[in-house]
Design a protein around this motif. Structure first.
Motif, PDB file in Angstrom:
ATOM      1  N   VAL A  19       0.838  -1.195   0.000  1.00 42.26           N
ATOM      2  CA  VAL A  19       0.000   0.000   0.000  1.00 42.26           C
ATOM      3  C   VAL A  19       0.873   1.245   0.000  1.00 42.26           C
ATOM      4  CG1 VAL A  19      -1.817   1.266   1.223  1.00 42.26           C
ATOM      5  CG2 VAL A  19      -1.865  -1.230   1.171  1.00 42.26           C
ATOM      6  N   PHE A  20       1.908   1.255   0.856  1.00 44.76           N
ATOM      7  CA  PHE A  20       2.839   2.381   0.862  1.00 44.76           C
ATOM      8  C   PHE A  20       3.504   2.534  -0.507  1.00 44.76           C
ATOM      9  CE2 PHE A  20       2.868   1.950   5.558  1.00 44.76           C
ATOM     10  CZ  PHE A  20       2.690   3.278   5.891  1.00 44.76           C
ATOM     11  N   ALA A  21       3.895   1.430  -1.104  1.00 44.40           N
ATOM     12  CA  ALA A  21       4.553   1.472  -2.418  1.00 44.40           C
ATOM     13  C   ALA A  21       3.607   2.032  -3.484  1.00 44.40           C
ATOM     14  CB  ALA A  21       5.035   0.079  -2.809  1.00 44.40           C
ATOM     15  N   ALA A  22       2.350   1.603  -3.437  1.00 45.66           N
ATOM     16  CA  ALA A  22       1.381   2.093  -4.427  1.00 45.66           C
ATOM     17  C   ALA A  22       1.175   3.589  -4.293  1.00 45.66           C
ATOM     18  CB  ALA A  22       0.053   1.353  -4.272  1.00 45.66           C
ATOM     19  N   LEU A  23       1.197   4.093  -3.071  1.00 45.94           N
ATOM     20  CA  LEU A  23       0.991   5.521  -2.846  1.00 45.94           C
ATOM     21  C   LEU A  23       2.276   6.328  -2.995  1.00 45.94           C
ATOM     22  CD1 LEU A  23      -1.484   5.386   0.149  1.00 45.94           C
ATOM     23  CD2 LEU A  23      -1.991   5.914  -2.245  1.00 45.94           C
ATOM     24  N   GLY A  24       3.366   5.650  -3.294  1.00 49.22           N
ATOM     25  CA  GLY A  24       4.657   6.318  -3.449  1.00 49.22           C
ATOM     26  C   GLY A  24       4.810   7.031  -4.781  1.00 49.22           C
ATOM     27  N   ASP A  25       3.787   7.019  -5.592  1.00 47.07           N
ATOM     28  CA  ASP A  25       3.827   7.666  -6.906  1.00 47.07           C
ATOM     29  C   ASP A  25       2.896   8.874  -6.893  1.00 47.07           C
ATOM     30  OD1 ASP A  25       4.477   7.195 -10.014  1.00 47.07           O
ATOM     31  OD2 ASP A  25       2.378   7.828  -9.779  1.00 47.07           O
ATOM     32  N   GLU A  26       3.386  10.013  -7.369  1.00 45.82           N
ATOM     33  CA  GLU A  26       2.602  11.254  -7.345  1.00 45.82           C
ATOM     34  C   GLU A  26       1.295  11.138  -8.131  1.00 45.82           C
ATOM     35  OE1 GLU A  26       3.116  15.956  -8.534  1.00 45.82           O
ATOM     36  OE2 GLU A  26       4.877  14.658  -8.484  1.00 45.82           O
ATOM     37  N   THR A  27       1.344  10.480  -9.273  1.00 42.05           N
ATOM     38  CA  THR A  27       0.131  10.326 -10.088  1.00 42.05           C
ATOM     39  C   THR A  27      -0.924   9.517  -9.342  1.00 42.05           C
ATOM     40  OG1 THR A  27       1.416  10.454 -12.123  1.00 42.05           O
ATOM     41  CG2 THR A  27      -0.774   9.463 -12.294  1.00 42.05           C
ATOM     42  N   ARG A  28      -0.494   8.446  -8.697  1.00 42.74           N
ATOM     43  CA  ARG A  28      -1.451   7.618  -7.953  1.00 42.74           C
ATOM     44  C   ARG A  28      -2.017   8.381  -6.761  1.00 42.74           C
ATOM     45  NH1 ARG A  28       2.033   3.377  -9.986  1.00 42.74           N
ATOM     46  NH2 ARG A  28       3.372   3.365  -8.151  1.00 42.74           N
ATOM     47  N   LEU A  29      -1.187   9.198  -6.106  1.00 39.00           N
ATOM     48  CA  LEU A  29      -1.692  10.023  -5.010  1.00 39.00           C
ATOM     49  C   LEU A  29      -2.759  10.998  -5.500  1.00 39.00           C
ATOM     50  CD1 LEU A  29       1.458  10.924  -2.877  1.00 39.00           C
ATOM     51  CD2 LEU A  29      -0.542   9.626  -2.143  1.00 39.00           C
ATOM     52  N   LEU A  31      -4.684  10.559  -8.124  1.00 43.61           N
ATOM     53  CA  LEU A  31      -5.882   9.766  -8.432  1.00 43.61           C
ATOM     54  C   LEU A  31      -6.664   9.443  -7.162  1.00 43.61           C
ATOM     55  CD1 LEU A  31      -4.491   7.333 -11.150  1.00 43.61           C
ATOM     56  CD2 LEU A  31      -6.228   9.113 -11.486  1.00 43.61           C
ATOM     57  N   VAL A  32      -5.959   9.061  -6.109  1.00 42.71           N
ATOM     58  CA  VAL A  32      -6.625   8.756  -4.839  1.00 42.71           C
ATOM     59  C   VAL A  32      -7.305  10.007  -4.292  1.00 42.71           C
ATOM     60  CG1 VAL A  32      -6.225   8.134  -2.417  1.00 42.71           C
ATOM     61  CG2 VAL A  32      -5.182   6.784  -4.237  1.00 42.71           C
ATOM     62  N   ALA A  33      -6.637  11.149  -4.381  1.00 43.45           N
ATOM     63  CA  ALA A  33      -7.233  12.398  -3.897  1.00 43.45           C
ATOM     64  C   ALA A  33      -8.518  12.708  -4.662  1.00 43.45           C
ATOM     65  CB  ALA A  33      -6.234  13.539  -4.035  1.00 43.45           C
ATOM     66  N   ARG A  34      -8.478  12.504  -5.942  1.00 47.36           N
ATOM     67  CA  ARG A  34      -9.673  12.784  -6.757  1.00 47.36           C
ATOM     68  C   ARG A  34     -10.803  11.800  -6.437  1.00 47.36           C
ATOM     69  NH1 ARG A  34      -9.988  13.833 -13.173  1.00 47.36           N
ATOM     70  NH2 ARG A  34     -12.105  14.645 -13.177  1.00 47.36           N
ATOM     71  N   LEU A  35     -10.463  10.543  -6.279  1.00 47.27           N
ATOM     72  CA  LEU A  35     -11.476   9.522  -6.008  1.00 47.27           C
ATOM     73  C   LEU A  35     -11.991   9.559  -4.568  1.00 47.27           C
ATOM     74  CD1 LEU A  35      -9.872   6.563  -7.964  1.00 47.27           C
ATOM     75  CD2 LEU A  35     -11.994   7.746  -8.548  1.00 47.27           C
ATOM     76  N   VAL A  70      -8.585   1.207  -4.566  1.00 52.16           N
ATOM     77  CA  VAL A  70      -9.722   1.500  -5.440  1.00 52.16           C
ATOM     78  C   VAL A  70     -10.294   0.179  -5.937  1.00 52.16           C
ATOM     79  CG1 VAL A  70      -8.774   3.723  -6.204  1.00 52.16           C
ATOM     80  CG2 VAL A  70      -8.422   1.708  -7.605  1.00 52.16           C
ATOM     81  N   HIS A  71     -11.522   0.235  -6.364  1.00 52.67           N
ATOM     82  CA  HIS A  71     -12.115  -0.928  -7.031  1.00 52.67           C
ATOM     83  C   HIS A  71     -12.985  -0.420  -8.174  1.00 52.67           C
ATOM     84  CE1 HIS A  71     -15.206  -0.003  -3.978  1.00 52.67           C
ATOM     85  NE2 HIS A  71     -16.064  -0.429  -4.882  1.00 52.67           N
ATOM     86  N   SER A  72     -13.124  -1.273  -9.162  1.00 54.09           N
ATOM     87  CA  SER A  72     -13.890  -0.871 -10.336  1.00 54.09           C
ATOM     88  C   SER A  72     -15.252  -1.547 -10.329  1.00 54.09           C
ATOM     89  CB  SER A  72     -13.134  -1.224 -11.623  1.00 54.09           C
ATOM     90  OG  SER A  72     -12.949  -2.606 -11.727  1.00 54.09           O
ATOM     91  N   VAL A  73     -16.202  -0.812 -10.881  1.00 54.64           N
ATOM     92  CA  VAL A  73     -17.570  -1.303 -11.021  1.00 54.64           C
ATOM     93  C   VAL A  73     -17.967  -1.064 -12.470  1.00 54.64           C
ATOM     94  CG1 VAL A  73     -19.963  -0.984 -10.267  1.00 54.64           C
ATOM     95  CG2 VAL A  73     -18.093  -0.687  -8.642  1.00 54.64           C
ATOM     96  N   ARG A  74     -18.475  -2.108 -13.114  1.00 51.96           N
ATOM     97  CA  ARG A  74     -18.916  -1.962 -14.504  1.00 51.96           C
ATOM     98  C   ARG A  74     -20.210  -1.182 -14.552  1.00 51.96           C
ATOM     99  NH1 ARG A  74     -15.646  -2.473 -18.641  1.00 51.96           N
ATOM    100  NH2 ARG A  74     -17.080  -3.430 -20.093  1.00 51.96           N
ATOM    101  N   ALA A  75     -20.234  -0.205 -15.463  1.00 50.95           N
ATOM    102  CA  ALA A  75     -21.446   0.578 -15.717  1.00 50.95           C
ATOM    103  C   ALA A  75     -21.617   0.616 -17.224  1.00 50.95           C
ATOM    104  CB  ALA A  75     -21.316   1.978 -15.140  1.00 50.95           C
ATOM    105  N   GLY A  76     -22.373  -0.320 -17.738  1.00 52.94           N
ATOM    106  CA  GLY A  76     -22.512  -0.431 -19.186  1.00 52.94           C
ATOM    107  C   GLY A  76     -21.210  -0.904 -19.802  1.00 52.94           C
ATOM    108  N   ARG A  77     -20.700  -0.106 -20.724  1.00 53.71           N
ATOM    109  CA  ARG A  77     -19.459  -0.487 -21.411  1.00 53.71           C
ATOM    110  C   ARG A  77     -18.196   0.020 -20.722  1.00 53.71           C
ATOM    111  NH1 ARG A  77     -19.962   0.967 -27.580  1.00 53.71           N
ATOM    112  NH2 ARG A  77     -17.746   0.708 -27.236  1.00 53.71           N
TER     113      ARG A  77
END
Length: 115
Positions: A19-29, A31-35, A70-77
């Protein structure tokens, strides 16, 4: 620190490390902030206003998905991605545990120096 406590600490570190490693990237941080606002977003929505391609955003989302942030949920296509705070709450618990250990160690050092 006792052997048993070191073993528990080591186990906690190993479960938190991805988890720390995944958040160690600015882009991923970012994305998490936005989500973290609670609203699910599609990849195209997350790409808007970014210099990154849909493919790059997708790769970052997959890293975050692998560690459960994060997790994904299908919404149509399309897939919509949502934030899951549970792994971050686990990190907070771990950081509180480490902080408490440091506070105790510093208190012992202070008591030793003041003697």
């Amino acid at each position: 620190m006792s052997r048993k406590l070191r073993s528990r600490t080591s186990a906690r570190q190993q479960t938190r490390a991805p988890v720390f490693a995944a958040l160690g990237d600015e882009t991923r941080l970012l994305l998490v902030a936005r989500l973290s606002g609670g609203q699910p977003y599609s990849i195209s929505q997350l790409t808007q206003g970014s210099k990154l391609t849909r493919q790059a955003i997708t790769k970052h989302l997959r890293v975050l998905e692998r560690v459960g942030i994060v997790h994904s949920v299908r919404a149509g296509r399309e897939s919509r991605f949502q934030f899951d705070p549970q792994p971050i709450e686990g990190m907070k618990e771990y950081l509180d545990f480490v902080s408490k250990q440091w506070d105790e160690a510093l208190s012992r050092l202070k008591a030793f120096v003041e003697k």
